[in-house]
Design a protein around this motif. Structure first.
Motif, PDB file in Angstrom:
ATOM      1  N   TRP A   2      -0.580 -13.241  13.118  1.00  0.00           N
ATOM      2  CA  TRP A   2      -0.810 -12.494  11.893  1.00  0.00           C
ATOM      3  C   TRP A   2      -2.113 -12.883  11.196  1.00  0.00           C
ATOM      4  CZ3 TRP A   2       4.524 -11.937   8.946  1.00  0.00           C
ATOM      5  CH2 TRP A   2       5.424 -11.242   9.767  1.00  0.00           C
ATOM      6  N   THR A   3      -2.412 -14.163  11.074  1.00  0.00           N
ATOM      7  CA  THR A   3      -3.606 -14.568  10.331  1.00  0.00           C
ATOM      8  C   THR A   3      -4.878 -14.112  11.033  1.00  0.00           C
ATOM      9  OG1 THR A   3      -2.449 -16.488   9.418  1.00  0.00           O
ATOM     10  CG2 THR A   3      -4.847 -16.511   9.325  1.00  0.00           C
ATOM     11  N   THR A   4      -4.965 -14.324  12.341  1.00  0.00           N
ATOM     12  CA  THR A   4      -6.156 -13.893  13.076  1.00  0.00           C
ATOM     13  C   THR A   4      -6.340 -12.385  12.955  1.00  0.00           C
ATOM     14  OG1 THR A   4      -5.985 -15.713  14.669  1.00  0.00           O
ATOM     15  CG2 THR A   4      -7.264 -13.790  15.340  1.00  0.00           C
ATOM     16  N   GLU A   5      -5.262 -11.644  13.118  1.00  0.00           N
ATOM     17  CA  GLU A   5      -5.330 -10.185  13.015  1.00  0.00           C
ATOM     18  C   GLU A   5      -5.815  -9.756  11.633  1.00  0.00           C
ATOM     19  OE1 GLU A   5      -2.374  -6.276  13.353  1.00  0.00           O
ATOM     20  OE2 GLU A   5      -1.563  -8.302  13.598  1.00  0.00           O
ATOM     21  N   PHE A   6      -5.293 -10.397  10.610  1.00  0.00           N
ATOM     22  CA  PHE A   6      -5.681 -10.043   9.245  1.00  0.00           C
ATOM     23  C   PHE A   6      -7.146 -10.381   8.992  1.00  0.00           C
ATOM     24  CE2 PHE A   6      -5.315 -10.784   4.492  1.00  0.00           C
ATOM     25  CZ  PHE A   6      -5.245  -9.437   4.185  1.00  0.00           C
ATOM     26  N   CYS A   7      -7.614 -11.492   9.526  1.00  0.00           N
ATOM     27  CA  CYS A   7      -9.025 -11.854   9.380  1.00  0.00           C
ATOM     28  C   CYS A   7      -9.920 -10.805  10.043  1.00  0.00           C
ATOM     29  CB  CYS A   7      -9.286 -13.229   9.984  1.00  0.00           C
ATOM     30  SG  CYS A   7      -8.657 -14.612   8.992  1.00  0.00           S
ATOM     31  N   LYS A   8      -9.512 -10.313  11.197  1.00  0.00           N
ATOM     32  CA  LYS A   8     -10.288  -9.269  11.873  1.00  0.00           C
ATOM     33  C   LYS A   8     -10.314  -7.992  11.031  1.00  0.00           C
ATOM     34  CE  LYS A   8      -9.472 -10.860  16.626  1.00  0.00           C
ATOM     35  NZ  LYS A   8      -8.818 -10.548  17.928  1.00  0.00           N
ATOM     36  N   MET A   9      -9.190  -7.667  10.424  1.00  0.00           N
ATOM     37  CA  MET A   9      -9.135  -6.483   9.566  1.00  0.00           C
ATOM     38  C   MET A   9     -10.081  -6.635   8.380  1.00  0.00           C
ATOM     39  SD  MET A   9      -5.003  -5.819   9.592  1.00  0.00           S
ATOM     40  CE  MET A   9      -5.087  -4.331   8.593  1.00  0.00           C
ATOM     41  N   ARG A  19      -1.071  -6.883   6.584  1.00  0.00           N
ATOM     42  CA  ARG A  19      -1.994  -5.772   6.842  1.00  0.00           C
ATOM     43  C   ARG A  19      -2.030  -4.736   5.725  1.00  0.00           C
ATOM     44  NH1 ARG A  19       1.995  -5.319  10.769  1.00  0.00           N
ATOM     45  NH2 ARG A  19       3.519  -3.646  10.457  1.00  0.00           N
ATOM     46  N   ASP A  20      -0.951  -4.614   4.954  1.00  0.00           N
ATOM     47  CA  ASP A  20      -0.906  -3.606   3.891  1.00  0.00           C
ATOM     48  C   ASP A  20      -1.844  -3.921   2.732  1.00  0.00           C
ATOM     49  OD1 ASP A  20       0.833  -5.810   3.529  1.00  0.00           O
ATOM     50  OD2 ASP A  20       1.960  -4.751   1.987  1.00  0.00           O
ATOM     51  N   LEU A  21      -2.345  -5.145   2.685  1.00  0.00           N
ATOM     52  CA  LEU A  21      -3.201  -5.528   1.560  1.00  0.00           C
ATOM     53  C   LEU A  21      -4.606  -4.949   1.659  1.00  0.00           C
ATOM     54  CD1 LEU A  21      -2.052  -9.225   1.147  1.00  0.00           C
ATOM     55  CD2 LEU A  21      -1.529  -7.286  -0.332  1.00  0.00           C
ATOM     56  N   ILE A  22      -5.016  -4.539   2.834  1.00  0.00           N
ATOM     57  CA  ILE A  22      -6.359  -3.972   2.984  1.00  0.00           C
ATOM     58  C   ILE A  22      -6.487  -2.688   2.163  1.00  0.00           C
ATOM     59  CG2 ILE A  22      -7.992  -2.947   4.596  1.00  0.00           C
ATOM     60  CD1 ILE A  22      -7.838  -5.960   4.868  1.00  0.00           C
ATOM     61  N   LYS A  23      -5.580  -1.759   2.362  1.00  0.00           N
ATOM     62  CA  LYS A  23      -5.643  -0.499   1.613  1.00  0.00           C
ATOM     63  C   LYS A  23      -5.395  -0.727   0.126  1.00  0.00           C
ATOM     64  CE  LYS A  23      -3.757   4.212   1.403  1.00  0.00           C
ATOM     65  NZ  LYS A  23      -3.477   4.207  -0.042  1.00  0.00           N
ATOM     66  N   ALA A  24      -4.433  -1.580  -0.198  1.00  0.00           N
ATOM     67  CA  ALA A  24      -4.145  -1.843  -1.609  1.00  0.00           C
ATOM     68  C   ALA A  24      -5.371  -2.419  -2.314  1.00  0.00           C
ATOM     69  CB  ALA A  24      -2.959  -2.799  -1.732  1.00  0.00           C
ATOM     70  N   ALA A  25      -6.052  -3.341  -1.650  1.00  0.00           N
ATOM     71  CA  ALA A  25      -7.244  -3.949  -2.248  1.00  0.00           C
ATOM     72  C   ALA A  25      -8.364  -2.929  -2.420  1.00  0.00           C
ATOM     73  CB  ALA A  25      -7.722  -5.116  -1.388  1.00  0.00           C
ATOM     74  N   LYS A  26      -8.487  -2.011  -1.476  1.00  0.00           N
ATOM     75  CA  LYS A  26      -9.515  -0.973  -1.588  1.00  0.00           C
ATOM     76  C   LYS A  26      -9.174   0.022  -2.695  1.00  0.00           C
ATOM     77  CE  LYS A  26     -11.068   0.796   2.277  1.00  0.00           C
ATOM     78  NZ  LYS A  26     -11.068   1.387   3.649  1.00  0.00           N
ATOM     79  N   ASP A  27      -7.897   0.339  -2.837  1.00  0.00           N
ATOM     80  CA  ASP A  27      -7.484   1.311  -3.852  1.00  0.00           C
ATOM     81  C   ASP A  27      -7.482   0.722  -5.259  1.00  0.00           C
ATOM     82  OD1 ASP A  27      -7.206   3.180  -1.869  1.00  0.00           O
ATOM     83  OD2 ASP A  27      -5.012   3.111  -1.797  1.00  0.00           O
ATOM     84  N   PHE A  28      -7.374  -0.615  -5.346  1.00  0.00           N
ATOM     85  CA  PHE A  28      -7.367  -1.286  -6.649  1.00  0.00           C
ATOM     86  C   PHE A  28      -8.411  -2.408  -6.645  1.00  0.00           C
ATOM     87  CE2 PHE A  28      -3.284   0.754  -6.392  1.00  0.00           C
ATOM     88  CZ  PHE A  28      -3.019   1.186  -7.684  1.00  0.00           C
ATOM     89  N   ASP A  32       0.813  -1.219   0.000  1.00  0.00           N
ATOM     90  CA  ASP A  32       0.000   0.000   0.000  1.00  0.00           C
ATOM     91  C   ASP A  32       0.849   1.273   0.000  1.00  0.00           C
ATOM     92  OD1 ASP A  32       0.973  -0.120   2.581  1.00  0.00           O
ATOM     93  OD2 ASP A  32      -0.982   0.049   3.564  1.00  0.00           O
ATOM     94  N   ASP A  33       2.120   1.139  -0.333  1.00  0.00           N
ATOM     95  CA  ASP A  33       2.994   2.309  -0.440  1.00  0.00           C
ATOM     96  C   ASP A  33       2.751   2.968  -1.797  1.00  0.00           C
ATOM     97  OD1 ASP A  33       5.198   4.074  -0.925  1.00  0.00           O
ATOM     98  OD2 ASP A  33       6.359   3.007   0.595  1.00  0.00           O
ATOM     99  N   GLU A  34       2.105   4.107  -1.778  1.00  0.00           N
ATOM    100  CA  GLU A  34       1.701   4.743  -3.033  1.00  0.00           C
ATOM    101  C   GLU A  34       2.890   5.170  -3.884  1.00  0.00           C
ATOM    102  OE1 GLU A  34      -1.181   7.806  -2.335  1.00  0.00           O
ATOM    103  OE2 GLU A  34      -2.391   6.547  -1.001  1.00  0.00           O
ATOM    104  N   LYS A  35       3.999   5.500  -3.253  1.00  0.00           N
ATOM    105  CA  LYS A  35       5.172   5.939  -4.007  1.00  0.00           C
ATOM    106  C   LYS A  35       5.973   4.759  -4.559  1.00  0.00           C
ATOM    107  CE  LYS A  35       5.818  10.318  -1.531  1.00  0.00           C
ATOM    108  NZ  LYS A  35       6.754  11.134  -0.695  1.00  0.00           N
ATOM    109  N   VAL A  36       6.062   3.693  -3.785  1.00  0.00           N
ATOM    110  CA  VAL A  36       6.915   2.564  -4.163  1.00  0.00           C
ATOM    111  C   VAL A  36       6.181   1.549  -5.035  1.00  0.00           C
ATOM    112  CG1 VAL A  36       8.191   0.562  -3.260  1.00  0.00           C
ATOM    113  CG2 VAL A  36       8.417   2.806  -2.158  1.00  0.00           C
TER     114      VAL A  36
END
Length: 211
Positions: A109-116, A70-79, A32-36
């Motif tokens: 990590w998996t439980t946290e990501f599922c909650k997100m 966790r970075d995939l949440i924003k990336a998925a929303k933006d794309f 989800d790094d918009e520049k990179v």
């Protein structure tokens, strides 16, 4: 480079390792790094190859945290027109899973990501892949394996869980196929956590037989 892969190699998807440090860097990067990263995602969109496979969990690279999903949440929303395939379902590692689960009731990590994901029910372009994760947990921590399957199916849906074996590391995948065919989430976990039973229909969905 992506143009060449698309035209000459006819790739069906892209593979990303966010834990790996690019040349000149001493750490990984985020989806989800918009520049990179966003220029690469925009290129994938332009080339009409929308599947982005991302190594998440089972850390590699100099800084472990960059393997967190966790970075995939924003990336998925933006794309929303791209599909993000989370390799290894974001499992931190099997070695720490038992200790962390015993003290917190969560899978690293998996439980946290599922909650997100459950906090963002509108996201429908993230898929959880089981390569290595199922094979490692089913043989060493079957109860945690049951929780992981229950959680990712609950958060993402059985139609967003993808079968994988990483058989390049483990040899023939047949033993994992047979293990999954036989595996069941115990009834007490289904009752307590409201997990979906691993019916034949659900397993066929995950195996890709209904694709």
């Amino acid at each position: 480079f992506m143009d060449m892969q698309a035209s000459a190699m006819k790739v069906d998807a892209w593979k990303a390792y966010t834990g790996a440090a690019p040349k000149g860097f001493d750490h990984g990067w985020w989806m989800d790094d918009e520049k990179v990263t966003y220029a690469m995602l925009e290129k994938a969109r332009a080339l009409k190859i929308p599947r982005i496979c991302v190594h998440k969990g089972l850390p590699l690279g100099p800084v472990v945290d960059y393997n967190h999903p966790r970075d995939l949440i924003k990336a998925a929303k933006d794309f929303p027109d791209l599909e993000f395939l989370v390799y290894h379902s974001g499992l931190r590692d099997a070695a720490s899973a038992e200790k962390v689960f015993a003290s917190t009731g969560e899978i690293p990590w998996t439980t946290e990501f599922c909650k997100m994901k459950k906090a963002e029910p509108g996201i429908r372009n993230i898929y959880m892949e089981l390569g290595s994760t199922f094979g490692q947990l089913v043989t060493t921590h079957p109860a945690i394996c049951a929780h992981l399957l229950g959680q990712i199916i609950d958060a993402f849906g059985a139609d967003h869980v993808l079968w994988g074996t990483d058989s390049i590391w483990y040899g023939t995948p047949q033993w994992q196929i047979e293990a999954f065919r036989r595996f069941q989430v115990p009834g007490d976990l289904i009752e307590k956590h409201k997990y979906q039973p691993l019916t034949r229909d659900v397993k066929e969905q995950i195996f890709g037989l209904k694709a």
